[in-house]
Design a protein around this motif. Structure first.
Motif, PDB file in Angstrom:
ATOM      1  N   ASP A 265       0.910  15.524  -9.517  1.00 11.20           N
ATOM      2  CA  ASP A 265       0.929  16.659  -8.594  1.00 11.20           C
ATOM      3  C   ASP A 265       0.372  16.264  -7.231  1.00 11.20           C
ATOM      4  N   ILE A 266      -0.647  15.421  -7.229  1.00  9.22           N
ATOM      5  CA  ILE A 266      -1.219  14.943  -5.966  1.00  9.22           C
ATOM      6  C   ILE A 266      -0.136  14.245  -5.141  1.00  9.22           C
ATOM      7  N   LEU A 267       0.685  13.436  -5.799  1.00  8.74           N
ATOM      8  CA  LEU A 267       1.763  12.745  -5.088  1.00  8.74           C
ATOM      9  C   LEU A 267       2.813  13.735  -4.592  1.00  8.74           C
ATOM     10  N   LEU A 268       3.233  14.632  -5.456  1.00  6.30           N
ATOM     11  CA  LEU A 268       4.262  15.604  -5.070  1.00  6.30           C
ATOM     12  C   LEU A 268       3.790  16.503  -3.928  1.00  6.30           C
ATOM     13  N   MET A 269       2.588  17.008  -4.029  1.00  4.55           N
ATOM     14  CA  MET A 269       2.063  17.884  -2.976  1.00  4.55           C
ATOM     15  C   MET A 269       1.858  17.096  -1.677  1.00  4.55           C
ATOM     16  N   GLY A 270       1.427  15.861  -1.812  1.00  2.52           N
ATOM     17  CA  GLY A 270       1.265  15.007  -0.633  1.00  2.52           C
ATOM     18  C   GLY A 270       2.585  14.748   0.059  1.00  2.52           C
ATOM     19  N   MET A 271       3.628  14.530  -0.728  1.00  4.69           N
ATOM     20  CA  MET A 271       4.955  14.314  -0.148  1.00  4.69           C
ATOM     21  C   MET A 271       5.411  15.562   0.596  1.00  4.69           C
ATOM     22  N   THR A 272       5.122  16.714   0.040  1.00  6.94           N
ATOM     23  CA  THR A 272       5.492  17.976   0.686  1.00  6.94           C
ATOM     24  C   THR A 272       4.736  18.141   1.997  1.00  6.94           C
ATOM     25  N   THR A 273       3.446  17.909   1.955  1.00  8.20           N
ATOM     26  CA  THR A 273       2.607  18.060   3.150  1.00  8.20           C
ATOM     27  C   THR A 273       3.007  17.072   4.238  1.00  8.20           C
ATOM     28  N   ALA A 274       3.289  15.831   3.843  1.00  2.00           N
ATOM     29  CA  ALA A 274       3.655  14.794   4.805  1.00  2.00           C
ATOM     30  C   ALA A 274       5.137  14.820   5.158  1.00  2.00           C
ATOM     31  N   VAL A 275       5.888  15.708   4.546  1.00  2.00           N
ATOM     32  CA  VAL A 275       7.335  15.834   4.726  1.00  2.00           C
ATOM     33  C   VAL A 275       8.008  14.474   4.491  1.00  2.00           C
ATOM     34  N   LEU A 276       7.829  13.980   3.277  1.00  2.00           N
ATOM     35  CA  LEU A 276       8.400  12.698   2.878  1.00  2.00           C
ATOM     36  C   LEU A 276       9.412  12.909   1.765  1.00  2.00           C
ATOM     37  N   ASP A 277      10.512  12.209   1.841  1.00  2.00           N
ATOM     38  CA  ASP A 277      11.433  12.179   0.711  1.00  2.00           C
ATOM     39  C   ASP A 277      11.314  10.804   0.061  1.00  2.00           C
ATOM     40  N   VAL A 278      11.964  10.629  -1.075  1.00  2.00           N
ATOM     41  CA  VAL A 278      11.808   9.371  -1.794  1.00  2.00           C
ATOM     42  C   VAL A 278      12.393   8.183  -1.032  1.00  2.00           C
ATOM     43  N   GLU A 279      13.410   8.400  -0.220  1.00  2.00           N
ATOM     44  CA  GLU A 279      13.973   7.306   0.575  1.00  2.00           C
ATOM     45  C   GLU A 279      12.960   6.813   1.612  1.00  2.00           C
ATOM     46  N   THR A 280      12.306   7.757   2.292  1.00  2.00           N
ATOM     47  CA  THR A 280      11.290   7.389   3.280  1.00  2.00           C
ATOM     48  C   THR A 280      10.113   6.720   2.595  1.00  2.00           C
ATOM     49  N   LEU A 281       9.731   7.238   1.457  1.00  2.00           N
ATOM     50  CA  LEU A 281       8.622   6.652   0.709  1.00  2.00           C
ATOM     51  C   LEU A 281       8.955   5.226   0.278  1.00  2.00           C
ATOM     52  N   ALA A 282      10.166   5.000  -0.217  1.00  2.00           N
ATOM     53  CA  ALA A 282      10.576   3.649  -0.620  1.00  2.00           C
ATOM     54  C   ALA A 282      10.548   2.703   0.573  1.00  2.00           C
ATOM     55  N   SER A 283      11.024   3.170   1.709  1.00  2.00           N
ATOM     56  CA  SER A 283      10.997   2.361   2.920  1.00  2.00           C
ATOM     57  C   SER A 283       9.563   2.073   3.345  1.00  2.00           C
ATOM     58  N   GLY A 284       8.695   3.069   3.208  1.00  2.00           N
ATOM     59  CA  GLY A 284       7.304   2.926   3.618  1.00  2.00           C
ATOM     60  C   GLY A 284       6.501   1.968   2.767  1.00  2.00           C
ATOM     61  N   VAL A 285       6.941   1.761   1.536  1.00  2.00           N
ATOM     62  CA  VAL A 285       6.256   0.796   0.671  1.00  2.00           C
ATOM     63  C   VAL A 285       7.054  -0.503   0.609  1.00  2.00           C
ATOM     64  N   ASP A 286       7.793  -0.743   1.672  1.00  2.00           N
ATOM     65  CA  ASP A 286       8.541  -1.984   1.866  1.00  2.00           C
ATOM     66  C   ASP A 286       9.493  -2.316   0.718  1.00  2.00           C
ATOM     67  N   GLY A 287      10.107  -1.284   0.167  1.00  2.00           N
ATOM     68  CA  GLY A 287      11.105  -1.502  -0.870  1.00  2.00           C
ATOM     69  C   GLY A 287      10.553  -2.024  -2.182  1.00  2.00           C
ATOM     70  N   GLN A 288       9.234  -1.940  -2.384  1.00  2.00           N
ATOM     71  CA  GLN A 288       8.660  -2.411  -3.645  1.00  2.00           C
ATOM     72  C   GLN A 288       9.138  -1.570  -4.826  1.00  2.00           C
ATOM     73  N   LEU A 289       9.521  -0.339  -4.523  1.00  2.00           N
ATOM     74  CA  LEU A 289      10.101   0.563  -5.517  1.00  2.00           C
ATOM     75  C   LEU A 289      11.332   1.214  -4.898  1.00  2.00           C
ATOM     76  N   GLU A 290      12.357   1.403  -5.709  1.00  2.00           N
ATOM     77  CA  GLU A 290      13.581   2.044  -5.244  1.00  2.00           C
ATOM     78  C   GLU A 290      13.396   3.567  -5.229  1.00  2.00           C
ATOM     79  N   PRO A 291      14.121   4.276  -4.360  1.00  2.00           N
ATOM     80  CA  PRO A 291      13.974   5.732  -4.284  1.00  2.00           C
ATOM     81  C   PRO A 291      14.132   6.446  -5.635  1.00  2.00           C
ATOM     82  N   LYS A 292      15.169   6.099  -6.383  1.00  2.00           N
ATOM     83  CA  LYS A 292      15.396   6.747  -7.678  1.00  2.00           C
ATOM     84  C   LYS A 292      14.240   6.452  -8.630  1.00  2.00           C
ATOM     85  N   GLU A 293      13.760   5.222  -8.588  1.00  2.00           N
ATOM     86  CA  GLU A 293      12.641   4.814  -9.430  1.00  2.00           C
ATOM     87  C   GLU A 293      11.381   5.608  -9.071  1.00  2.00           C
TER      88      GLU A 293
END
Length: 142
Positions: free
Chosen positions: A86-114
């Motif tokens: 929930d901390i991750l989900l709520m943080g993504m909402t607050t920071a207005v992040l989608d999984v594609e942006t998050l994957a890019s932000g962690v330098d592709g260490q994880l894929e968006p679907k993953e």
């Protein structure tokens, strides 16, 4: 991993945040004992010992939550794990992040679907993956 315990997550590196999580786990193991942790969780004794020795064994979030739940006054392992996700989900909402942006932000260490599957609990997440995602999300919330 626990609400209110890592308020500075965005100011640390993912590695430092992971180490902070592991230090919290070590505190619980030292309090309840290795034998109790091994009996109450699915964690191999060698991994528990490695954690105590300052190493970073590959622990899934589920196992970390199981360790934390052994500490008196903490909620169940399922509740701890759900709160961590929930901390991750709520943080993504607050920071207005989608999984594609998050994957890019962690330098592709994880894929968006993953990332989506891990955050939703449909696929196991390790403590180091959690630290990576938590740190980036909190940094973006800034």
């Amino acid at each position: 991993m626990l609400r209110g315990e890592f308020e500075d997550a965005g100011e640390r590196s993912p590695e430092a945040l992971q180490r902070a999580y592991e230090e919290r786990l070590v505190e619980v193991v030292e309090t309840v004992g290795v034998d109790r942790v091994v009996e109450a969780t699915e964690i191999e004794p060698g991994s528990v010992e490695a954690l105590l020795d300052g190493e970073s064994p590959a622990l899934e979030l589920t196992n970390a939550a199981a360790i934390l739940a052994l500490d008196d006054g903490r909620p169940s392992a399922d509740a701890i794990e759900a709160e961590a996700r929930d901390i991750l989900l709520m943080g993504m909402t607050t920071a207005v992040l989608d999984v594609e942006t998050l994957a890019s932000g962690v330098d592709g260490q994880l894929e968006p679907k993953e990332i989506q599957q891990k955050i939703e609990g449909r696929f196991p997440m390790t403590v180091d993956e959690y630290a990576l995602l938590h740190q980036f999300i909190e940094q973006r919330k800034g």
